[in-house]
Design a protein around this motif. Structure first.
Motif, short mmCIF file in Angstrom:
data_model
loop_
_atom_site.label_atom_id
_atom_site.label_comp_id
_atom_site.label_asym_id
_atom_site.label_seq_id
_atom_site.Cartn_x
_atom_site.Cartn_y
_atom_site.Cartn_z
N TRP A 45 -28.69 81.56 50.78
CA TRP A 45 -29.72 82.43 50.56
C TRP A 45 -29.17 83.80 51.38
O TRP A 45 -28.77 83.18 52.36
N PRO A 55 -27.78 82.61 38.33
CA PRO A 55 -27.79 81.34 39.14
C PRO A 55 -28.43 81.52 40.26
O PRO A 55 -28.52 80.70 40.94
N GLU A 56 -29.40 82.47 40.34
CA GLU A 56 -30.18 83.05 41.52
C GLU A 56 -31.65 83.13 41.18
O GLU A 56 -32.04 83.59 40.28
N ARG A 92 -22.35 76.91 45.76
CA ARG A 92 -23.10 77.39 46.96
C ARG A 92 -24.51 77.18 46.69
O ARG A 92 -25.35 77.93 47.41
N ALA A 93 -24.94 76.21 46.01
CA ALA A 93 -26.44 75.93 45.86
C ALA A 93 -27.14 75.90 46.95
O ALA A 93 -26.69 74.98 47.96
N ARG A 113 -35.74 84.23 38.16
CA ARG A 113 -34.49 83.50 37.83
C ARG A 113 -33.85 84.71 37.36
O ARG A 113 -34.16 85.25 36.19
N ARG A 162 -29.20 81.01 45.98
CA ARG A 162 -28.23 80.29 44.76
C ARG A 162 -29.13 79.15 44.42
O ARG A 162 -29.20 78.07 45.20
N ARG A 191 -34.19 85.78 42.50
CA ARG A 191 -34.32 87.17 43.37
C ARG A 191 -35.68 87.32 43.44
O ARG A 191 -36.63 87.51 42.62
N GLY A 248 -31.58 86.91 47.63
CA GLY A 248 -31.17 86.19 46.64
C GLY A 248 -30.98 84.96 47.28
O GLY A 248 -30.59 84.42 48.14
#
Length: 106
Positions: free
Chosen positions: A61, A34-35, A57-58, A31, A52, A37, A50
């Motif tokens: 990707w 907020p992402e 925008r959850a 993490r 989210r 990676r 990435g």
């Protein structure tokens, strides 16, 4: 009682668990803000992919190296495991304890 396959409901149910799902599906990642990676849909270390984890925008990707992208946990699982989205939705529902009708794999 099983319910029909409802992508919207399954995606909504998966969002609160998205960081845990990413850790399981993309184990080389981490993490960052907020992402989640990682290097790619293969889950190795890196930063090209990435996901989210929260906010407006959850679930969105993108793999910036390949251009692959999607907007929800079902599309992410389908891309990672190279399976149809319906099968990905069924697998996520099963992981979350959501009973859905089994209409085969498609």
């Amino acid at each position: 009682m099983p319910t029909p396959l409802d992508f919207t409901a399954i995606n909504a149910a998966a969002l609160p668990h998205l960081e845990h799902l990413c850790a399981r599906w993309l184990p080389g990642g981490r993490r960052i803000g907020p992402e989640w990676r990682c290097g790619s849909l293969g889950g190795e270390a890196g930063g090209s992919l990435g996901v989210r984890l929260f906010g407006a925008r959850a679930g969105a990707w993108q793999d910036f190296a390949t251009g692959e992208k999607g907007g929800d946990p079902v599309s992410l699982a389908a891309a990672i495991f190279r399976i149809p989205q319906a099968e990905a939705a069924r697998r996520i529902a099963a992981m979350l304890g959501i009973a859905v009708e089994d209409r085969g794999h498609g």
